[in-house]
Design a protein around this motif. Structure first.
Motif, mmCIF file in Angstrom:
data_model
loop_
_atom_site.group_PDB
_atom_site.id
_atom_site.type_symbol
_atom_site.label_atom_id
_atom_site.label_comp_id
_atom_site.label_asym_id
_atom_site.label_seq_id
_atom_site.Cartn_x
_atom_site.Cartn_y
_atom_site.Cartn_z
ATOM 1 N N GLY A 52 0.787 -1.222 0.000
ATOM 2 C CA GLY A 52 0.000 0.000 0.000
ATOM 3 C C GLY A 52 0.816 1.267 0.000
ATOM 4 N N GLN A 53 2.131 1.166 0.212
ATOM 5 C CA GLN A 53 2.948 2.378 0.228
ATOM 6 C C GLN A 53 3.212 2.876 -1.182
ATOM 7 O OE1 GLN A 53 6.496 1.475 2.548
ATOM 8 N NE2 GLN A 53 5.672 2.707 4.195
ATOM 9 N N SER A 54 3.378 4.174 -1.297
ATOM 10 C CA SER A 54 3.797 4.803 -2.545
ATOM 11 C C SER A 54 5.314 4.903 -2.560
ATOM 12 C CB SER A 54 3.184 6.202 -2.669
ATOM 13 O OG SER A 54 3.896 6.976 -3.618
ATOM 14 N N ASP B 187 5.074 3.779 -8.492
ATOM 15 C CA ASP B 187 3.885 3.659 -7.645
ATOM 16 C C ASP B 187 3.088 2.461 -8.133
ATOM 17 O OD1 ASP B 187 4.368 5.680 -5.902
ATOM 18 O OD2 ASP B 187 2.903 7.086 -6.729
ATOM 19 N N GLN B 188 3.058 1.401 -7.316
ATOM 20 C CA GLN B 188 2.329 0.194 -7.673
ATOM 21 C C GLN B 188 0.854 0.514 -7.875
ATOM 22 O OE1 GLN B 188 3.488 -3.234 -5.383
ATOM 23 N NE2 GLN B 188 1.454 -4.153 -5.509
ATOM 24 N N ARG B 189 0.219 -0.148 -8.817
ATOM 25 C CA ARG B 189 -1.208 0.106 -9.084
ATOM 26 C C ARG B 189 -2.016 0.050 -7.784
ATOM 27 N NH1 ARG B 189 -4.040 -4.164 -12.783
ATOM 28 N NH2 ARG B 189 -2.456 -3.464 -14.278
ATOM 29 N N GLY B 190 -2.900 1.027 -7.632
ATOM 30 C CA GLY B 190 -3.706 1.121 -6.428
ATOM 31 C C GLY B 190 -3.101 1.988 -5.341
ATOM 32 N N THR B 191 -1.870 2.485 -5.559
ATOM 33 C CA THR B 191 -1.187 3.300 -4.548
ATOM 34 C C THR B 191 -0.682 4.597 -5.165
ATOM 35 O OG1 THR B 191 1.090 2.528 -4.896
ATOM 36 C CG2 THR B 191 -0.351 1.129 -3.566
ATOM 37 N N GLY B 192 -0.410 5.566 -4.293
ATOM 38 C CA GLY B 192 0.221 6.809 -4.739
ATOM 39 C C GLY B 192 -0.519 7.474 -5.878
ATOM 40 N N GLN B 193 0.187 7.674 -6.993
ATOM 41 C CA GLN B 193 -0.394 8.339 -8.157
ATOM 42 C C GLN B 193 -0.944 7.352 -9.183
ATOM 43 O OE1 GLN B 193 2.374 11.332 -9.721
ATOM 44 N NE2 GLN B 193 3.471 11.225 -7.790
ATOM 45 N N SER B 194 -0.756 6.053 -8.961
ATOM 46 C CA SER B 194 -1.148 5.046 -9.948
ATOM 47 C C SER B 194 -2.530 4.480 -9.629
ATOM 48 C CB SER B 194 -0.109 3.922 -9.990
ATOM 49 O OG SER B 194 1.156 4.409 -10.406
ATOM 50 N N SER B 195 -3.573 5.234 -10.036
ATOM 51 C CA SER B 195 -4.964 4.812 -9.819
ATOM 52 C C SER B 195 -5.194 4.351 -8.386
ATOM 53 C CB SER B 195 -5.335 3.697 -10.793
ATOM 54 O OG SER B 195 -5.172 4.125 -12.131
ATOM 55 N N PRO B 196 -4.977 5.227 -7.405
ATOM 56 C CA PRO B 196 -5.077 4.815 -5.999
ATOM 57 C C PRO B 196 -6.480 4.362 -5.625
ATOM 58 C CG PRO B 196 -5.006 7.206 -6.164
ATOM 59 C CD PRO B 196 -4.703 6.669 -7.538
ATOM 60 N N LEU B 197 -6.550 3.331 -4.792
ATOM 61 C CA LEU B 197 -7.813 2.854 -4.226
ATOM 62 C C LEU B 197 -7.931 3.451 -2.834
ATOM 63 C CD1 LEU B 197 -7.666 -0.930 -5.243
ATOM 64 C CD2 LEU B 197 -8.630 0.995 -6.510
#
Length: 258
Positions: free
Chosen positions: A112-114, A139-149
């Motif tokens: 979950g970390q960016s 930024d892993q998908r779902g976190t930070g700037q990459s389509s965060p959930l």
């Protein structure tokens, strides 16, 4: 020790914090494993970026100029023409001229970390590496700037005033899932791994040196399993064993601490 303390108090305060700030769903499903010394309030200035475009940028907390960019990937790799995600990355360039065929990919924890928001911490830890090698943060998908959930709350002001006996974690989690415009089944480690490899190819590096911390070691192990020819070296810092559920790590840390 800090990891152990976090695990001990997480059960007491996590329900209260649910309502209080944006929370990445990946963090709620993970073990809360953090990057040591990383700064959580940093972010890349990528407001002007266009998809698949790389340009000079600055990351808060660092005075040097970096290279920021993003690539477009399918949310579901089995449906390449379906919904697309923007996966954001930052390249921290090597200080001295060196081989441009290789770079180090630093993988954040959590899950979950960016990685980009922790750029200053990674820069501190990898100072010697950066003398001759570029360092990539994704930024892993779902976190930070990459389509965060994220499930949005009110703030931390009255977090400890919440009556936990009235908090139903299952119900609140379902509310969060229902509010997300995403297929959360596509935000697991294997899908993220494909994103990482796509970024490597996009940037043109022949080989990567991997540095994974905490949950990032799980991603590094998967990288070794699925894309071994893309790797030069791998460093695992705080290993999350492949045979153990990430969800079990918090309890294991608490037992060790006690």
């Amino acid at each position: 020790m800090l990891h152990g303390m976090y695990s001990q108090i997480r059960a007491r305060v996590a329900p209260a914090l649910w309502h209080k700030k944006p929370l990445a769903t990946a963090i709620l499903l993970g073990a809360g494993l953090l990057i040591p010394s990383a700064q959580a309030d940093t972010s890349a200035n990528t407001a002007q970026l266009k998809p698949n475009n790389q340009q000079a940028c600055y990351v808060d907390g660092l005075s040097e100029q970096m290279q920021c960019g993003s690539i477009s990937v399918p949310e579901n790799y089995a449906k390449p023409d379906g919904k697309q995600l923007q996966i954001h990355y930052v390249v921290m360039p090597a200080i001295k001229p060196g081989s441009k065929n290789q770079a180090l990919l630093a993988i954040a924890g959590g899950p979950g970390q960016s990685a980009i928001e922790n750029a200053r911490g990674f820069d501190r830890m990898l100072t010697k590496v950066r003398q001759t090698e570029d360092v990539i943060l994704i930024d892993q998908r779902g976190t930070g700037q990459s389509s965060p959930l994220q499930c949005i709350g009110d703030g931390f002001e009255s977090a400890l005033a919440v009556n936990e006996s009235d908090f139903d974690t299952r119900v609140e989690t379902q509310k969060c899932l229902d509010s997300l415009d995403a297929d959360v089944t596509q935000y697991g480690s294997l899908s993220a791994l494909k994103d990482f490899e796509a970024v490597r190819q996009h940037l043109g590096y022949q080989k990567l040196h991997l540095y994974g911390v905490s949950y990032g070691t799980r991603m590094a192990q998967l990288y070794m399993r699925h894309y071994p020819t893309s790797l030069a070296t791998v460093t695992l810092d705080g290993v999350v064993p492949m045979q153990q559920s990430v969800l079990a790590i918090g309890d294991a840390i608490a037992r060790a601490f006690n």
